[in-house]
Design a protein around this motif. Structure first.
Motif, PDB file in Angstrom:
ATOM      1  N   GLY A 136       3.688   3.021   4.788  1.00 17.32           N
ATOM      2  CA  GLY A 136       3.450   4.330   4.191  1.00 17.32           C
ATOM      3  C   GLY A 136       3.758   4.345   2.703  1.00 17.32           C
ATOM      4  O   GLY A 136       3.016   4.924   1.912  1.00 17.32           O
ATOM      5  N   ARG A 137       4.844   3.688   2.323  1.00 18.48           N
ATOM      6  CA  ARG A 137       5.199   3.612   0.901  1.00 18.48           C
ATOM      7  C   ARG A 137       4.142   2.823   0.122  1.00 18.48           C
ATOM      8  O   ARG A 137       3.763   3.203  -0.978  1.00 18.48           O
ATOM      9  N   ALA A 138       3.636   1.739   0.711  1.00 20.72           N
ATOM     10  CA  ALA A 138       2.595   0.943   0.062  1.00 20.72           C
ATOM     11  C   ALA A 138       1.322   1.770  -0.125  1.00 20.72           C
ATOM     12  O   ALA A 138       0.654   1.661  -1.154  1.00 20.72           O
ATOM     13  N   LEU A 139       1.006   2.615   0.860  1.00 21.09           N
ATOM     14  CA  LEU A 139      -0.173   3.467   0.759  1.00 21.09           C
ATOM     15  C   LEU A 139      -0.004   4.507  -0.346  1.00 21.09           C
ATOM     16  O   LEU A 139      -0.950   4.810  -1.070  1.00 21.09           O
ATOM     17  N   ILE A 140       1.185   5.029  -0.490  1.00 20.16           N
ATOM     18  CA  ILE A 140       1.453   5.982  -1.573  1.00 20.16           C
ATOM     19  C   ILE A 140       1.273   5.287  -2.927  1.00 20.16           C
ATOM     20  O   ILE A 140       0.688   5.844  -3.859  1.00 20.16           O
ATOM     21  N   ASP A 141       1.780   4.077  -3.041  1.00 16.05           N
ATOM     22  CA  ASP A 141       1.719   3.348  -4.310  1.00 16.05           C
ATOM     23  C   ASP A 141       0.319   2.837  -4.630  1.00 16.05           C
ATOM     24  O   ASP A 141      -0.051   2.723  -5.801  1.00 16.05           O
ATOM     25  N   ASN A 142      -0.481   2.514  -3.593  1.00 14.79           N
ATOM     26  CA  ASN A 142      -1.841   1.985  -3.772  1.00 14.79           C
ATOM     27  C   ASN A 142      -2.764   2.597  -2.726  1.00 14.79           C
ATOM     28  O   ASN A 142      -3.143   1.937  -1.762  1.00 14.79           O
ATOM     29  N   PRO A 143      -3.133   3.867  -2.915  1.00 16.36           N
ATOM     30  CA  PRO A 143      -3.930   4.543  -1.886  1.00 16.36           C
ATOM     31  C   PRO A 143      -5.328   3.950  -1.732  1.00 16.36           C
ATOM     32  O   PRO A 143      -5.945   3.521  -2.705  1.00 16.36           O
ATOM     33  N   THR A 144      -5.784   3.922  -0.477  1.00 14.21           N
ATOM     34  CA  THR A 144      -7.125   3.442  -0.155  1.00 14.21           C
ATOM     35  C   THR A 144      -7.726   4.339   0.921  1.00 14.21           C
ATOM     36  O   THR A 144      -7.037   5.150   1.531  1.00 14.21           O
ATOM     37  N   GLY A 145      -9.021   4.175   1.152  1.00 13.39           N
ATOM     38  CA  GLY A 145      -9.701   4.846   2.256  1.00 13.39           C
ATOM     39  C   GLY A 145      -9.609   6.353   2.221  1.00 13.39           C
ATOM     40  O   GLY A 145      -9.624   6.965   1.146  1.00 13.39           O
ATOM     41  N   PRO A 146      -9.500   6.985   3.402  1.00 15.62           N
ATOM     42  CA  PRO A 146      -9.472   8.445   3.485  1.00 15.62           C
ATOM     43  C   PRO A 146      -8.316   9.069   2.702  1.00 15.62           C
ATOM     44  O   PRO A 146      -8.451  10.151   2.137  1.00 15.62           O
ATOM     45  N   PHE A 147      -7.175   8.361   2.650  1.00 15.14           N
ATOM     46  CA  PHE A 147      -6.044   8.896   1.902  1.00 15.14           C
ATOM     47  C   PHE A 147      -6.374   8.954   0.409  1.00 15.14           C
ATOM     48  O   PHE A 147      -6.089   9.943  -0.267  1.00 15.14           O
ATOM     49  N   ALA A 148      -7.008   7.909  -0.108  1.00 15.21           N
ATOM     50  CA  ALA A 148      -7.408   7.889  -1.519  1.00 15.21           C
ATOM     51  C   ALA A 148      -8.416   9.012  -1.789  1.00 15.21           C
ATOM     52  O   ALA A 148      -8.360   9.665  -2.840  1.00 15.21           O
ATOM     53  N   ALA A 149      -9.317   9.252  -0.845  1.00 15.41           N
ATOM     54  CA  ALA A 149     -10.302  10.323  -1.006  1.00 15.41           C
ATOM     55  C   ALA A 149      -9.616  11.687  -1.053  1.00 15.41           C
ATOM     56  O   ALA A 149      -9.984  12.553  -1.866  1.00 15.41           O
ATOM     57  N   ALA A 150      -8.631  11.885  -0.205  1.00 18.84           N
ATOM     58  CA  ALA A 150      -7.891  13.153  -0.204  1.00 18.84           C
ATOM     59  C   ALA A 150      -7.144  13.338  -1.515  1.00 18.84           C
ATOM     60  O   ALA A 150      -7.099  14.444  -2.071  1.00 18.84           O
ATOM     61  N   LEU A 151      -6.566  12.272  -2.033  1.00 21.79           N
ATOM     62  CA  LEU A 151      -5.869  12.361  -3.318  1.00 21.79           C
ATOM     63  C   LEU A 151      -6.837  12.670  -4.451  1.00 21.79           C
ATOM     64  O   LEU A 151      -6.485  13.376  -5.399  1.00 21.79           O
TER      65      LEU A 151
END
Length: 130
Positions: free
Chosen positions: A33-48
């Motif tokens: 989860g921390r890695a995703l926050i630091d380097n967002p990809t996929g649907p999470f990156a789209a939401a951001l």
């Protein structure tokens, strides 16, 4: 309580969150989860990207300041830097004001809200001529 999802039912109070959740993102998130926050990809990156449109999807026509607290455990000051840069590409100067750190009810984020609100009201009074 098994998971934090139960807190988002529209009934739990802010105090319920404080009493249930760990005091920092590092304690709340898994390594992934921390890695995703630091380097967002996929649907999470789209939401951001939708959230980032706050700074890229419009051009302010009034004075703007971006208020940060360097010690805020929930919002990183880098967002304000990116926002100021996005505004600058459209000719808008948006200074970043660090209001400092205040821990309120165990949270620097809550303290940032208090300090930021006070600083913003004072600033509004200066531009309004009050």
């Amino acid at each position: 309580m098994d998971g934090i999802e139960q807190l988002f039912d529209g009934v739990h109070t802010g105090q319920d969150f404080f009493e249930t959740l760990p005091p920092s993102l590092d304690l709340l998130l898994t390594e992934r989860g921390r890695a995703l926050i630091d380097n967002p990809t996929g649907p999470f990156a789209a939401a951001l990207a939708v959230h980032d449109a706050t700074c890229t999807g419009w051009t302010p026509r009034v004075p703007v300041r971006l208020v940060v607290s360097g010690g805020d455990e929930q919002i990183r000051p880098g967002h304000a830097t990116a926002c100021a840069a996005a505004f600058a590409t459209r000719g808008v100067r948006a200074p970043i004001v660090d209001v400092g750190d205040l821990v309120y009810e165990g949270s620097t984020h809550n303290g940032a809200n208090i300090l930021g609100t006070a600083a913003t009201v004072k600033w509004f009074m200066t531009i309004n001529g009050s």
